[in-house]
Design an enzyme around this catalytic site. Structure first.
Site, short mmCIF file in Angstrom:
data_model
loop_
_atom_site.label_atom_id
_atom_site.label_comp_id
_atom_site.label_asym_id
_atom_site.label_seq_id
_atom_site.Cartn_x
_atom_site.Cartn_y
_atom_site.Cartn_z
N SER A 86 0.82 -1.16 -0.01
CA SER A 86 0.16 0.09 -0.04
C SER A 86 0.87 1.11 0.12
O SER A 86 1.73 1.24 0.61
CB SER A 86 -0.91 -0.05 1.20
OG SER A 86 -1.62 1.18 1.41
N TYR A 145 -0.82 -0.68 10.87
CA TYR A 145 -1.36 -1.29 9.58
C TYR A 145 -0.21 -1.12 8.58
O TYR A 145 0.28 -2.08 7.97
CB TYR A 145 -2.51 -0.88 8.92
CG TYR A 145 -2.76 -1.11 7.51
CD1 TYR A 145 -2.55 0.16 6.48
CD2 TYR A 145 -3.02 -2.08 7.15
CE1 TYR A 145 -2.95 0.01 5.24
CE2 TYR A 145 -3.30 -2.25 5.68
CZ TYR A 145 -2.99 -1.31 4.93
OH TYR A 145 -3.29 -1.57 3.52
N LYS A 200 2.66 -3.84 6.69
CA LYS A 200 3.15 -3.79 5.23
C LYS A 200 4.51 -3.56 4.95
O LYS A 200 5.09 -4.57 4.21
CB LYS A 200 2.22 -2.95 4.54
CG LYS A 200 0.61 -3.04 4.44
CD LYS A 200 0.44 -4.06 3.83
CE LYS A 200 -1.12 -4.19 3.59
NZ LYS A 200 -1.68 -5.72 2.88
N ARG A 220 -5.87 12.40 -3.07
CA ARG A 220 -5.34 11.14 -3.39
C ARG A 220 -5.23 10.73 -4.68
O ARG A 220 -5.96 11.37 -5.65
CB ARG A 220 -6.36 10.21 -2.48
CG ARG A 220 -6.38 10.41 -0.82
CD ARG A 220 -5.08 10.04 -0.62
NE ARG A 220 -5.09 10.01 1.19
CZ ARG A 220 -4.87 11.11 1.87
NH1 ARG A 220 -4.51 12.31 1.18
NH2 ARG A 220 -5.06 11.24 3.15
C1 WQD Z 1 -9.12 9.59 1.37
C2 WQD Z 1 -9.38 10.98 1.66
C3 WQD Z 1 -9.38 11.37 3.80
C4 WQD Z 1 -13.23 9.10 4.59
C5 WQD Z 1 -6.24 4.47 3.43
C6 WQD Z 1 -4.93 3.40 3.73
C7 WQD Z 1 -4.85 2.88 2.35
C8 WQD Z 1 -5.53 2.23 1.67
C9 WQD Z 1 -6.67 3.19 1.53
C10 WQD Z 1 -5.51 -0.01 2.42
C11 WQD Z 1 -8.49 11.44 2.79
C12 WQD Z 1 -11.02 11.79 3.29
C13 WQD Z 1 -12.31 9.74 4.13
C14 WQD Z 1 -14.20 10.04 4.95
C15 WQD Z 1 -13.01 11.79 4.43
N1 WQD Z 1 -6.30 1.14 2.34
N2 WQD Z 1 -11.98 11.09 4.10
N3 WQD Z 1 -14.18 11.41 5.02
O1 WQD Z 1 -6.47 7.56 4.12
O2 WQD Z 1 -5.92 7.80 1.58
O3 WQD Z 1 -5.69 5.36 2.62
O4 WQD Z 1 -7.19 3.57 2.60
O5 WQD Z 1 -4.93 -0.72 1.56
O6 WQD Z 1 -3.49 2.15 2.80
O7 WQD Z 1 -4.36 4.21 4.44
O8 WQD Z 1 -7.97 6.38 2.19
O9 WQD Z 1 -10.33 6.70 1.44
O10 WQD Z 1 -9.79 6.70 4.17
O11 WQD Z 1 -9.30 8.70 2.68
O12 WQD Z 1 -13.09 13.26 4.17
O13 WQD Z 1 -15.55 9.52 5.66
O14 WQD Z 1 -10.65 11.33 2.02
O15 WQD Z 1 -9.12 12.35 5.05
O16 WQD Z 1 -8.22 12.66 2.51
P1 WQD Z 1 -6.59 6.85 2.71
P2 WQD Z 1 -9.59 7.17 2.40
#
Ligand code: WQD
Length: 338
Positions: A124, A148, A152, A230
């Site tokens: 990841s 986590y 990895k 992202r």
């Molecule tokens: C994306 C963006 C949040 C939820 C994580 C893990 C990574 C992979 C993918 C497993 C960020 C924002 C999110 C919400 C929000 N997982 N957000 N409200 O954190 O980039 O990555 O998940 O392999 O390893 O680290 O993904 O989708 O959680 O967040 O505003 O209810 O959306 O702050 O900017 P992230 P995410």
């Protein structure tokens, strides 16, 4: 090739099974269904008009793995099985090290004793921590900020050490950015247990009326609109990347690391707007405090995978959102209606 897919009933695993079968490979799945549903595999079989050899169990069960390697001539393993919630890993680090590190070590040891040399590992972008700049290259410093991500990184190191010790071993590490979307059939997709941690499934559940509003974690980041940026990648592109990696590196040895992303950064607000446009549903939201551990921006430079594997993502944001909405609106309660 005959490929063992651990966690093959999961979100990325089930999509990868389809990509493998579509490419002419044979799939064997082991899954304990702790974070997946047997229905997803039944639907994969229907989509591909085939049957999949399924073993219900845990990757840490060496005897089960030996049984699989005895009953099937396995050419390679794609290892998805594991725990993947950042927040949960902080509360339960031992669970994450057992499920992600110890189990992976058991898998690698059993592969060695069975003479199975090729392993594709589901890593990841979280291993990069807070990158000093973007886009991110594979040789950027790594430094996870939660159990986590550390789990990895530990498995990546185990793979690299095994490749040094065992001249026949072929370890392929794929660092995913943010997988989203669903198979165009709308029959399989992301179906998280409980309240979704990730952005896209949360938005999907707001759009379908399962949740009242989205909390946007932070509106004051140094980004294009203040919200987190992202690299969202269509899960079908990601799945195809696994097939390309297996085919391009089959018969190789050593360890190899690739970023699987699009190279494009998309903000939370841009994702919300895209989803509202495609679904024609309101996506109410409220900007709240930043989520601890989040970084401002994280997106890939996918050039190395393109040059070495002959792979690059082809689906755009609209494809990602439209396919997510097709899945969610066709299956408002995920697989549980089955
Ligand atoms: C994306 C963006 C949040 C939820 C994580 C893990 C990574 C992979 C993918 C497993 C960020 C924002 C999110 C919400 C929000 N997982 N957000 N409200 O954190 O980039 O990555 O998940 O392999 O390893 O680290 O993904 O989708 O959680 O967040 O505003 O209810 O959306 O702050 O900017 P992230 P995410």
């Amino acid at each position: 090739m005959h490929i063992l897919v651990t966690g093959g009933a999961g979100y990325i695993g089930s999509h990868t099974c389809i990509a493998l079968i579509d490419a002419g490979h044979t799939v064997v799945v082991v899954d304990d269904f702790s974070n997946s549903h047997p229905e997803s595999l039944r639907r994969v079989e229907a989509i591909c008009n085939t049957t999949i050899a399924l073993y219900r169990g845990d990757v840490s069960d060496a005897a089960l793995l030996q049984q699989i390697f005895t009953e099937h001539k396995i050419d390679g393993v794609i290892h998805f099985a594991g725990s993947k919630a950042v927040g949960e890993s902080v509360e339960k680090p031992m669970l994450y090290y057992r499920n992600n590190v110890t189990a992976s070590q058991t898998l690698i040891e059993t592969m060695q004793s069975a003479g199975v040399h090729t392993l594709v590992f589901s890593s990841s972008a979280t291993v990069y921590g807070d990158p000093h700049t973007v886009p991110i290259l594979e040789d950027f410093p790594v430094g996870a900020t939660n159990p986590y991500g550390r789990s990895k990184l530990m498995v990546e190191q185990i793979i690299q050490d095994q490749a040094v010790a065992n001249g026949q071993f072929n370890g392929i590490i794929l660092r995913y950015f943010n997988p989203v979307g669903a198979h165009p059939s709308g029959k399989i997709g992301e179906d998280p247990n409980g309240i979704p941690n990730n952005l896209m499934p949360f938005i999907a559940q707001v759009a379908v009326g399962k949740r009242p509003q989205l909390a946007i974690f932070g509106g004051d980041y140094p980004t294009k609109d203040g919200t987190g940026v992202r690299d969202y990648i269509h899960v079908c592109d990601l799945a195809e990347g696994h097939v390309k990696a297996l085919e391009a590196l089959h018969g190789q040895t050593g360890s190899h690391i690739f970023n699987l992303g699009t190279g494009n950064g998309v903000s939370v607000l841009e994702m919300v707007q895209a989803y509202a446009k495609v679904s024609q549903r309101p996506i109410p939201y409220q900007v709240v405090a930043r989520r601890p551990g989040d970084v401002a921006q994280c997106y890939a430079d996918p050039g190395y995978a393109s040059v070495t594997l002959g792979w690059q993502a082809t689906r755009n944001l609209n494809d990602m959102v439209a396919s997510s909405w097709h899945w969610q609106s066709s299956n408002p309660h995920g697989y549980r209606e089955a």
